[in-house]
Motif scaffolding. Structure first.
Motif, mmCIF file in Angstrom:
data_model
loop_
_atom_site.group_PDB
_atom_site.id
_atom_site.type_symbol
_atom_site.label_atom_id
_atom_site.label_comp_id
_atom_site.label_asym_id
_atom_site.label_seq_id
_atom_site.Cartn_x
_atom_site.Cartn_y
_atom_site.Cartn_z
ATOM 1 N N LEU A 148 43.716 51.147 42.627
ATOM 2 C CA LEU A 148 42.552 51.592 41.859
ATOM 3 C C LEU A 148 41.595 50.406 41.703
ATOM 4 N N LYS A 149 40.347 50.703 41.353
ATOM 5 C CA LYS A 149 39.339 49.630 41.226
ATOM 6 C C LYS A 149 38.885 49.494 39.776
ATOM 7 N N PRO A 150 38.827 48.271 39.271
ATOM 8 C CA PRO A 150 38.299 48.092 37.912
ATOM 9 C C PRO A 150 36.777 48.249 37.900
ATOM 10 N N GLU A 156 31.013 47.934 39.591
ATOM 11 C CA GLU A 156 29.722 47.464 39.111
ATOM 12 C C GLU A 156 29.145 46.384 40.039
ATOM 13 N N ALA A 157 29.997 45.492 40.529
ATOM 14 C CA ALA A 157 29.506 44.408 41.397
ATOM 15 C C ALA A 157 28.907 44.984 42.671
ATOM 16 N N GLU A 158 29.572 46.021 43.218
ATOM 17 C CA GLU A 158 29.079 46.633 44.446
ATOM 18 C C GLU A 158 27.764 47.372 44.166
ATOM 19 N N ALA A 159 27.759 48.137 43.088
ATOM 20 C CA ALA A 159 26.544 48.902 42.746
ATOM 21 C C ALA A 159 25.383 47.961 42.421
ATOM 22 N N GLY A 201 34.846 39.940 46.113
ATOM 23 C CA GLY A 201 34.706 38.719 45.303
ATOM 24 C C GLY A 201 34.973 39.013 43.831
ATOM 25 N N ALA A 202 34.462 40.157 43.357
ATOM 26 C CA ALA A 202 34.679 40.543 41.949
ATOM 27 C C ALA A 202 36.155 40.859 41.706
ATOM 28 N N ALA A 203 36.816 41.436 42.713
ATOM 29 C CA ALA A 203 38.252 41.738 42.574
ATOM 30 C C ALA A 203 39.056 40.442 42.462
#
Ligand code: C6P
Length: 404
Positions: A31-33, A38-41, A283-285
């Motif tokens: 799953l994605k936090p 948000e970082a992708e969007a 990167g955010a992950a």
């Protein structure tokens, strides 16, 4: 970064079949936090431009965010940024490795050594390569305990072996393979070591230098990151001599009508427009995982694995595959219920909101060796809880009552 774990994953708010979701299939994809989503969007909302092209501000900013993601991934691995090549995922990374090594180190009569526990992604590229080069493929046996047979490995390793390819953690047995030991022996024989780290990098501290492998592949989507992004890490001395798999825009130094010269790594291996927003998401992950700490990620995975192993081994109707010691495993356990097809188990559990995987998990030769067509598998990540493991074990008793 404030970490609230369960609250950070929006999918954990939803229900399936009217009950809360218990997601036990993170080995397939995690799953994605919110921070990753948000970082992708945000990249699309605020930047959106292509990388390495525009002399305008947005282009420079896109390149800066893309390269900053690369630096984060490299820091997770204890590596240099220019050693981390972005790919679409583990499969593409391993295809790139096999292609490039085929063009440089493998010739007729040479040998590639894989293992019986490969995911198809670390088997088929080598099958294709040996067919193309009139080379040979052989596989290191797996023991009855689900471990690599190191005696068989030493027997099969020879001066003809040019590549040793293996998984760090098996996606079925869960076994953590002794990579430093394998790499040392392989290097003494003059072979390059290719590591499929799809099931390890997301779950435990991985220092590529300590492991000793030469090329290491993994996917963003199994480590809380987006789909469509993965990494091939390569030791600089190896990468600099490898040819690209994809040729086209942005990976060249100079082009004439009849020839071209390649850029240096990592750009050499990233022909065309790369998955930019996905890299930023990855990167955010990495930020998210590092805020928890990879030691803690590993500790939590081991705690849940130990609990589920105990519960499964205690049930006489269950057969567990792979090592009995949770410390020797990644955060997953495959098993079967006597006489019941894994798909039926997965379907009944799904009705209780519990998502597990039933199938051959893209490891058909391993299942053949185990003497079964398919298995059930539970796998964890940071958001799973002890209560979810208990719910799963109770629900499994229900499946046995209904179908056993
Ligand atoms: N295993 C599983 O449920 P991709 O699809 O390229 O992101 O990853 C391929 C892959 C390679 N090696 C190993 C050890 C893997 O586990 C996987 C993906 C998933 O086990 C999907 S089959």
């Amino acid at each position: 970064m404030e970490i609230k774990i369960r609250d950070d994953f929006p999918l954990l708010q939803r229900t399936v079949h009217g009950v809360p979701l218990v997601y036990l299939d993170s080995a397939a994809t995690s799953l994605k936090p919110e921070a990753v989503i948000e970082a992708e969007a945000t990249f699309y909302r605020e930047v959106g431009a292509n990388v390495r092209r525009g002399a305008y501000e947005l282009g420079a900013e896109a390149t800066e965010r893309y390269e900053s993601a690369r630096a984060k991934v490299a820091s997770l691995l204890g590596a240099r940024p220019d050693e981390a090549v972005f790919t679409r995922g583990t499969t593409e990374a391993l295809n790139l490795a096999a292609w490039a090594l085929g063009e440089t180190v493998i010739g007729p009569g040479d040998e590639v050594l894989v293992t019986e526990m490969e995911h198809h992604a670390n088997l088929l590229p080598w099958q294709e390569l040996v067919r193309r080069k009139q080379a040979r493929l052989s596989a290191v046996a797996v023991t009855a305990e689900g471990e690599l047979d190191l005696e068989d490995f030493r027997r099969k390793l020879s001066p003809r072996t040019k590549v040793v390819a293996l998984p760090h953690v098996s996606n079925v047995l869960g076994t953590i393979n002794p990579v430093p030991e394998v790499a040392t022996a392989a290097h003494e024989a003059g072979a390059v070591v290719v590591l499929d780290a799809a099931q390890s990098v997301p779950h435990m501290p991985v220092d590529v230098r300590e492991l000793g492998a030469d090329l290491v592949a993994f996917s963003g989507h199994k480590m809380l990151g987006p789909t469509g992004i993965g990494v091939l890490w390569g030791r600089r001395e190896i990468l600099k001599d490898l040819p690209p798999l994809l040729v086209g825009g942005e990976m060249v130094h100079e082009v004439w009508l009849d020839r071209a010269t390649w850029d240096d790594p990592p750009a050499r291996f990233e022909g065309g427009t790369p998955p930019i927003a996905q890299a930023v998401g990855l990167g955010a992950a990495v930020d998210y995982l590092q805020a928890i700490g990879m030691d803690e990620v590993r500790r939590h995975g081991q705690e849940l694995t130990a609990l589920v192993l105990d519960g499964l081994l205690f049930r006489p109707y269950v057969t567990v595959y792979g090592p009995a010691d949770p410390g020797a495993r990644g955060a997953l356990v495959a098993f079967s219920l006597a006489g019941i097809h894994p798909h039926d188990v997965a379907t009944l559990l799904d009705r209780e909101g519990i998502a597990i995987r039933g199938g051959h998990h893209c490891a058909q030769p391993l299942h053949r060796k185990l003497g079964i067509p398919a298995s059930c598998r539970v796998s964890f990540h940071v958001y799973n809880t002890i209560d979810e493991v208990r719910l799963f074990l109770e629900a499994l008793d229900g499946v046995w009552k209904a179908l056993g």
